[in-house]
Design a protein around this motif. Sequence first.
Motif, PDB file in Angstrom:
ATOM      1  N   SER A 267      -9.699 -72.616  11.521  1.00  9.47           N
ATOM      2  CA  SER A 267     -10.840 -71.855  12.028  1.00  9.47           C
ATOM      3  C   SER A 267     -12.096 -72.210  11.242  1.00  9.47           C
ATOM      4  O   SER A 267     -12.021 -72.663  10.085  1.00  9.47           O
ATOM      5  N   GLU A 268     -13.233 -72.002  11.886  1.00 10.54           N
ATOM      6  CA  GLU A 268     -14.544 -72.234  11.253  1.00 10.54           C
ATOM      7  C   GLU A 268     -14.652 -73.654  10.698  1.00 10.54           C
ATOM      8  O   GLU A 268     -15.194 -73.870   9.607  1.00 10.54           O
ATOM      9  N   ALA A 269     -14.135 -74.628  11.448  1.00  7.81           N
ATOM     10  CA  ALA A 269     -14.144 -76.013  10.985  1.00  7.81           C
ATOM     11  C   ALA A 269     -14.766 -76.906  12.051  1.00  7.81           C
ATOM     12  O   ALA A 269     -14.045 -77.449  12.902  1.00  7.81           O
ATOM     13  N   PRO A 270     -16.111 -77.060  12.055  1.00  6.71           N
ATOM     14  CA  PRO A 270     -16.755 -77.889  13.091  1.00  6.71           C
ATOM     15  C   PRO A 270     -16.308 -79.344  13.072  1.00  6.71           C
ATOM     16  O   PRO A 270     -16.303 -80.012  14.104  1.00  6.71           O
ATOM     17  N   GLY A 271     -15.905 -79.857  11.916  1.00  4.13           N
ATOM     18  CA  GLY A 271     -15.511 -81.260  11.823  1.00  4.13           C
ATOM     19  C   GLY A 271     -14.076 -81.521  12.239  1.00  4.13           C
ATOM     20  O   GLY A 271     -13.670 -82.687  12.323  1.00  4.13           O
ATOM     21  N   PHE A 272     -13.315 -80.493  12.505  1.00  2.97           N
ATOM     22  CA  PHE A 272     -11.914 -80.686  12.891  1.00  2.97           C
ATOM     23  C   PHE A 272     -11.860 -81.123  14.351  1.00  2.97           C
ATOM     24  O   PHE A 272     -12.465 -80.509  15.229  1.00  2.97           O
ATOM     25  N   ASN A 273     -11.105 -82.188  14.645  1.00  7.45           N
ATOM     26  CA  ASN A 273     -11.113 -82.749  15.991  1.00  7.45           C
ATOM     27  C   ASN A 273      -9.685 -82.986  16.496  1.00  7.45           C
ATOM     28  O   ASN A 273      -8.699 -82.688  15.807  1.00  7.45           O
ATOM     29  N   ASP A 274      -9.587 -83.533  17.701  1.00 12.83           N
ATOM     30  CA  ASP A 274      -8.292 -83.738  18.352  1.00 12.83           C
ATOM     31  C   ASP A 274      -7.412 -84.727  17.589  1.00 12.83           C
ATOM     32  O   ASP A 274      -6.188 -84.555  17.530  1.00 12.83           O
ATOM     33  N   HIS A 275      -8.024 -85.755  17.038  1.00 10.29           N
ATOM     34  CA  HIS A 275      -7.236 -86.760  16.317  1.00 10.29           C
ATOM     35  C   HIS A 275      -6.566 -86.141  15.090  1.00 10.29           C
ATOM     36  O   HIS A 275      -5.379 -86.407  14.807  1.00 10.29           O
ATOM     37  N   MET A 276      -7.299 -85.300  14.342  1.00  5.30           N
ATOM     38  CA  MET A 276      -6.719 -84.620  13.181  1.00  5.30           C
ATOM     39  C   MET A 276      -5.559 -83.720  13.594  1.00  5.30           C
ATOM     40  O   MET A 276      -4.508 -83.682  12.935  1.00  5.30           O
ATOM     41  N   LEU A 277      -5.750 -82.981  14.701  1.00  5.45           N
ATOM     42  CA  LEU A 277      -4.686 -82.097  15.171  1.00  5.45           C
ATOM     43  C   LEU A 277      -3.435 -82.883  15.552  1.00  5.45           C
ATOM     44  O   LEU A 277      -2.308 -82.492  15.221  1.00  5.45           O
ATOM     45  N   THR A 278      -3.630 -83.992  16.209  1.00  3.70           N
ATOM     46  CA  THR A 278      -2.479 -84.817  16.599  1.00  3.70           C
ATOM     47  C   THR A 278      -1.739 -85.334  15.375  1.00  3.70           C
ATOM     48  O   THR A 278      -0.501 -85.339  15.332  1.00  3.70           O
ATOM     49  N   GLN A 279      -2.489 -85.794  14.359  1.00  3.10           N
ATOM     50  CA  GLN A 279      -1.855 -86.317  13.151  1.00  3.10           C
ATOM     51  C   GLN A 279      -1.088 -85.235  12.401  1.00  3.10           C
ATOM     52  O   GLN A 279      -0.033 -85.501  11.813  1.00  3.10           O
ATOM     53  N   LEU A 280      -1.599 -83.976  12.441  1.00  4.03           N
ATOM     54  CA  LEU A 280      -0.959 -82.899  11.683  1.00  4.03           C
ATOM     55  C   LEU A 280       0.325 -82.403  12.345  1.00  4.03           C
ATOM     56  O   LEU A 280       1.320 -82.138  11.662  1.00  4.03           O
ATOM     57  N   VAL A 281       0.317 -82.225  13.661  1.00  2.00           N
ATOM     58  CA  VAL A 281       1.442 -81.550  14.311  1.00  2.00           C
ATOM     59  C   VAL A 281       2.299 -82.464  15.174  1.00  2.00           C
ATOM     60  O   VAL A 281       3.412 -82.081  15.561  1.00  2.00           O
ATOM     61  N   ALA A 282       1.802 -83.645  15.519  1.00  2.00           N
ATOM     62  CA  ALA A 282       2.555 -84.503  16.441  1.00  2.00           C
ATOM     63  C   ALA A 282       2.908 -85.849  15.836  1.00  2.00           C
ATOM     64  O   ALA A 282       3.131 -86.822  16.556  1.00  2.00           O
TER      65      ALA A 282
END
Length: 559
Positions: A267-282
């Motif tokens: 939350s409250e993370a403007p720099g967080f993007n789809d690529h980061m999410l994919t690397q973390l959980v997938a």
Amino acid sequence: SAMLSLFGVRPPARDPPEASEQEVEQQQQQLMEKRASLHAVLEKTQRNLGHFALQCRDNPSFEVEGLARFHQDRVMQIQVELKTLRSSFKEMQRERLRPLRMPLRRVPSNVPCTIDLPSDKYAVIFQMVVAHDASLASIIPQVCKSWRDAFGAAKHYWRTFAVTRPITDMGALTNVLHQADNLTQLTFLFDESKPCLDKKSIRRLLGSQTSLQSLHFVSPGRAMPIAMAALPTQLQNLSIEGNPDIPSSACYTVGTRLKSLSTLHVSEAPGFNDHMLTQLVASRPPEDNTIEEISISRCRGMRGTAFKGIARNCRGLKRIKFARCSVNPQALEPLTSLHGLEDISLISLGRTDAAPAVDLVCSCGPRLKTVVLVDAGHLYNQSLERLADAQPHLTKLVLGMCSSITPDSFAAAIGGLPHLTHLAMGGCRLLGDGALASIASSLPRIEHLLLTEAQGFTDAGIFAMEECTGLKSLTLTPMDDVSSSGLRVLCDYCDALESLFLGRCPAAGVGTILEMLDCCIHLQVLVLTNVPPMTKEEIGTILESNLNLKCLALVPEKA
């Protein structure tokens, strides 16, 4: 006693023996059984009364009219018995909750005051003090020998530790948490303007926590890559609040290293993007992926391109939430292939029509239990009815922007959701007493109800809520046309309430509030707005009338 009575002396009166806990539970069980039987008799009598009333209209006669009057009197008699039964049950509960009052004893001034607390109490006190200021960890053991021993032993009882001030010295915090081997939850608060970049202390601290399961970072900034490289492998819950300065390589390393990770909150993370999410959980294959919950809030970099990978690798995903992100509901369409999805929340997506979000919900699997659509677009009758038809097993439904929902459409949709226990609708300007009657007749398991910005409620709608005896929290607004008797009846019907919020409620005077609290003995939160002005003495009387009350808010009407 026998000898005293021979000489004309009355023996001293003895208090009746107190009933044991088992006897009290047995009495309560008997009352519940009697209540169930009375309800069954009442239902049968009302059915017979309706039959004879129709006979009086179609084929009037003295015999039929007499039978109708007999059943009408019987209905009133059963209602009186039920009210008496409720009073007995409330009195029994009140006796169980009545606190023991012991007289205060003045301590002479020459007696020294000593405090000897158990070790677990010292653990709580020292934990709160040290979390606020880690520098006090070196002062507490110097107070006395007992405090030094208690501080050393207290760390064994620590399960959660939350730093409440920005960390300036990670080494001091590492020394404080030394030998606190049973910690399961840990919260770090950083200062982005003055980041703490002590790599050695961060790695030593996180490496020593062998029981840690949940980790929460607040404003980590440049300290995040260092911390992510030292995260414990057994970590299950990871929460990041504030813009993390994380390279993609670090996200991939964490995603492959944390083999037990089940929950991710960002939350409250403007720099967080789809690529980061994919690397973390997938990053891991489906057979090794343990992710069950993903929550993304206020991340402007999210666009929705990561959901194909999530749907492919996170086959065990159960809960997903997106709030204040620029995500199109159509981009979430790959998630509909997850048959185990149980909870989906879409909040403030910046859309004008909720139809795409409703289409997404309707396409989800049969295990879906919770749907939250708040500010996801205007909701119309067709969308609401389609949602109810597609997901009849929902237990929780939270909707916003419901200004176009009509009473007939609402009744039809609610009739198709018999398992709902939690219903919240905001901005329902066309709904009123009819909505309350539909809820009472169609939702027998309802426990949490919220209807705001409605057309208005009256005593007729309140009287229709007789069957809502299982309500635990209730929020209704506006209540301008509800009288004081309606408020009393509401609390008499819904006597299991723990939280009550009534907006624009001018009929709630001091006497009415006291009677409401007398009925709802379990009430812990009471919020009333637009009430008549009250004195401090009257507010004190209200607070003393219910010892369970933890929050009382009485907002007076504007002059």
